[in-house]
Design an enzyme around this catalytic site. Structure first.
Site, PDB file in Angstrom:
ATOM      1  N   GLY A 155       1.500   6.696 -10.742  1.00 11.65           N
ATOM      2  CA  GLY A 155       1.561   5.537 -11.641  1.00 11.65           C
ATOM      3  C   GLY A 155       0.846   5.892 -12.931  1.00 11.65           C
ATOM      4  O   GLY A 155       0.679   7.083 -13.266  1.00 11.65           O
ATOM      5  N   ILE A 193      -2.374   5.714 -13.900  1.00 13.20           N
ATOM      6  CA  ILE A 193      -3.625   6.491 -13.815  1.00 13.20           C
ATOM      7  C   ILE A 193      -3.340   7.891 -13.274  1.00 13.20           C
ATOM      8  O   ILE A 193      -3.895   8.882 -13.761  1.00 13.20           O
ATOM      9  CB  ILE A 193      -4.679   5.753 -12.954  1.00 13.20           C
ATOM     10  CG1 ILE A 193      -5.013   4.384 -13.577  1.00 13.20           C
ATOM     11  CG2 ILE A 193      -5.947   6.598 -12.824  1.00 13.20           C
ATOM     12  CD1 ILE A 193      -5.886   3.487 -12.713  1.00 13.20           C
ATOM     13  N   SER A 238       5.179  10.015  -3.808  1.00 11.16           N
ATOM     14  CA  SER A 238       5.354   8.658  -4.302  1.00 11.16           C
ATOM     15  C   SER A 238       6.028   7.821  -3.230  1.00 11.16           C
ATOM     16  O   SER A 238       7.109   8.160  -2.763  1.00 11.16           O
ATOM     17  CB  SER A 238       6.209   8.706  -5.574  1.00 11.16           C
ATOM     18  OG  SER A 238       6.618   7.405  -5.913  1.00 11.16           O
ATOM     19  N   THR A 275     -10.569   8.187  -6.926  1.00 10.16           N
ATOM     20  CA  THR A 275     -11.008   7.197  -7.921  1.00 10.16           C
ATOM     21  C   THR A 275     -10.255   5.881  -7.694  1.00 10.16           C
ATOM     22  O   THR A 275     -10.260   5.013  -8.564  1.00 10.16           O
ATOM     23  CB  THR A 275     -10.701   7.678  -9.363  1.00 10.16           C
ATOM     24  OG1 THR A 275      -9.313   8.023  -9.442  1.00 10.16           O
ATOM     25  CG2 THR A 275     -11.564   8.848  -9.765  1.00 10.16           C
ATOM     26  N   ARG A 291      -9.466   3.542  -4.220  1.00  5.80           N
ATOM     27  CA  ARG A 291     -10.253   2.622  -3.407  1.00  5.80           C
ATOM     28  C   ARG A 291     -10.805   3.388  -2.217  1.00  5.80           C
ATOM     29  O   ARG A 291     -10.090   4.180  -1.588  1.00  5.80           O
ATOM     30  CB  ARG A 291      -9.400   1.453  -2.916  1.00  5.80           C
ATOM     31  CG  ARG A 291      -9.111   0.381  -3.963  1.00  5.80           C
ATOM     32  CD  ARG A 291     -10.369  -0.425  -4.337  1.00  5.80           C
ATOM     33  NE  ARG A 291     -10.100  -1.460  -5.303  1.00  5.80           N
ATOM     34  CZ  ARG A 291     -10.201  -1.341  -6.627  1.00  5.80           C
ATOM     35  NH1 ARG A 291     -10.574  -0.188  -7.147  1.00  5.80           N
ATOM     36  NH2 ARG A 291      -9.945  -2.360  -7.412  1.00  5.80           N
ATOM     37  N   GLU A 329     -18.509  -0.231  -0.102  1.00  4.60           N
ATOM     38  CA  GLU A 329     -19.383  -0.301  -1.282  1.00  4.60           C
ATOM     39  C   GLU A 329     -20.279  -1.530  -1.221  1.00  4.60           C
ATOM     40  O   GLU A 329     -19.807  -2.596  -0.809  1.00  4.60           O
ATOM     41  CB  GLU A 329     -18.522  -0.350  -2.552  1.00  4.60           C
ATOM     42  CG  GLU A 329     -17.828   0.957  -2.797  1.00  4.60           C
ATOM     43  CD  GLU A 329     -16.907   0.915  -4.025  1.00  4.60           C
ATOM     44  OE1 GLU A 329     -17.059   0.004  -4.857  1.00  4.60           O
ATOM     45  OE2 GLU A 329     -16.054   1.790  -4.119  1.00  4.60           O
ATOM     46  N   HIS A 385     -18.714   4.022  -8.514  1.00  9.56           N
ATOM     47  CA  HIS A 385     -17.538   3.249  -8.984  1.00  9.56           C
ATOM     48  C   HIS A 385     -17.585   3.007 -10.499  1.00  9.56           C
ATOM     49  O   HIS A 385     -17.718   1.867 -10.957  1.00  9.56           O
ATOM     50  CB  HIS A 385     -17.437   1.909  -8.226  1.00  9.56           C
ATOM     51  CG  HIS A 385     -16.037   1.354  -8.203  1.00  9.56           C
ATOM     52  ND1 HIS A 385     -15.521   0.625  -7.164  1.00  9.56           N
ATOM     53  CD2 HIS A 385     -15.029   1.425  -9.115  1.00  9.56           C
ATOM     54  CE1 HIS A 385     -14.277   0.260  -7.420  1.00  9.56           C
ATOM     55  NE2 HIS A 385     -13.952   0.737  -8.609  1.00  9.56           N
ATOM     56  N   GLY A 398     -15.123   4.154 -12.658  1.00  8.46           N
ATOM     57  CA  GLY A 398     -13.806   4.427 -13.243  1.00  8.46           C
ATOM     58  C   GLY A 398     -13.541   3.743 -14.577  1.00  8.46           C
ATOM     59  O   GLY A 398     -13.131   4.374 -15.551  1.00  8.46           O
TER      60      GLY A 398
END
Ligand code: GLV
Length: 319
Positions: A155, A157, A176, A236, A238, A267, A285, A287
């Site tokens: 996608g 990112i 994908s 990066t 989840r 987290e 976290h 990003g």
């Protein structure tokens, strides 16, 4: 006037864009309202502007009441929002795509460099005032040039990360779930592979798929065993996409060469063993954590909220 509950401190421009049009209930702690406070304060809200640390589930929606029209999540990921429960109540859910693409890809590339070139290890030597001197074989890392970056989920990112990696001389492969991406693949000269083949052949495997039950523990013991022992894993996206204790075992035993993680399963907790390993680089976290990006995210969440409350289609509905 509509009532908008903003569950944590957001950049001032975004808050102002909401305050210009609505009665805003805000909260000064940037890491979000405690759950009990959220449940209490959402009562009577027309909109909830939520952070990724808030669980927006049926209980929150029911505490808000039937007038609730929109949940605007200040994040691109929206796994913290029960989208089905929102749909059942005709509540629109929006996110903040695109504006954080570059910032997150920068962190992915940063993690790739940190782990392959052992930058964090080197920095710790100096910071801890350990003795060192230049040596032909001292802290040798692994070069990126000619190596394959496997992108799981091409996608925005994923593609931005691939673009950066190409500038470092890497070859790009991708898997994908939503089918081939011919335009991006063309631009990046990227090869489409099945997920298992991507896992087995990548020198650096970077996760960019959205988190959902279908991608829970996408990387577990089996995938880690299938990776090259010289390969690195970058996350990066989840945390729960990776089985963190399986990863710890794989890193400790040398089954893979290293991992760069910006996200974690529970987290802010991190598997306790990971921080003792030199072949893990761990970030809290970060990003989207630039002033510019967080401002743009808050503005976009405000735009989405304002559109729905004005009876218009929001720019970023998630379904
Ligand atoms: C950050 O993790 C985001 O989903 O925006």
């Amino acid at each position: 006037m509509s009532r908008v509950v903003v569950s944590g401190r957001i950049p001032a421009d975004g808050l102002a864009a909401l305050q210009e049009q609505h009665e805003v209930v805000s909260w000064d702690d940037a890491s979000g309202m405690p759950r009990a406070e959220l449940l209490r304060r959402v009562a009577g809200a027309d909109a909830i502007v939520s952070l990724l640390t808030d669980q927006i589930d049926a209980e929150v929606l029911d505490s808000a009441g039937p007038q609730l029209k929109v949940v605007a999540n200040v994040a691109v990921g929206f796994n913290n929002v029960d989208v089905d429960a929102c749909k059942e109540r005709s509540v629109v859910v929006t996110n903040t795509p695109d504006v954080l693409t570059d910032a997150t890809a920068d962190i992915a590339l940063g993690l790739i460099l940190m782990i392959t070139r052992r930058l964090a290890e080197g920095e710790r030597v100096i910071r801890n005032q350990e003795p060192w001197k230049w040596g032909m074989f001292y802290l040798l890392g692994s070069g990126l040039q000619g190596k394959t970056l496997g992108i799981v989920g091409l996608g925005g990112i994923g593609a931005a990360t691939a673009r950066r990696a190409k500038a470092f001389g890497m070859k790009i492969a991708y898997s994908s779930r939503s089918g081939p991406k011919p335009e991006l693949a063309d631009e990046l000269d990227a090869t489409l592979l099945g997920f298992d083949e991507l896992v087995a052949t990548s020198d650096v495997l970077s996760l960019h798929a959205p988190y959902s039950p279908a991608t829970h523990h996408l990387i577990g013991a089996e995938q880690l065993a299938a990776m090259k022992d010289s390969a690195y894993l970058i996350n990066t996206a989840r945390g729960p996409m990776v089985d963190e204790s399986a990863l710890f075992k794989a890193l400790k035993s040398g089954q893979i060469a290293g991992a760069g993680l910006d996200v974690f399963e529970e987290e802010p907790a991190v598997h306790p063993g990971l921080s003792e390993l030199d072949n893990a680089v761990l970030l809290p976290h970060l990003g989207s954590a630039t002033v510019e990006t967080r401002t743009a995210m808050a503005m976009l969440a405000a735009l989405n909220t304002n559109a729905v409350l004005a009876g218009q289609a929001p720019p970023n509905p998630v379904t």
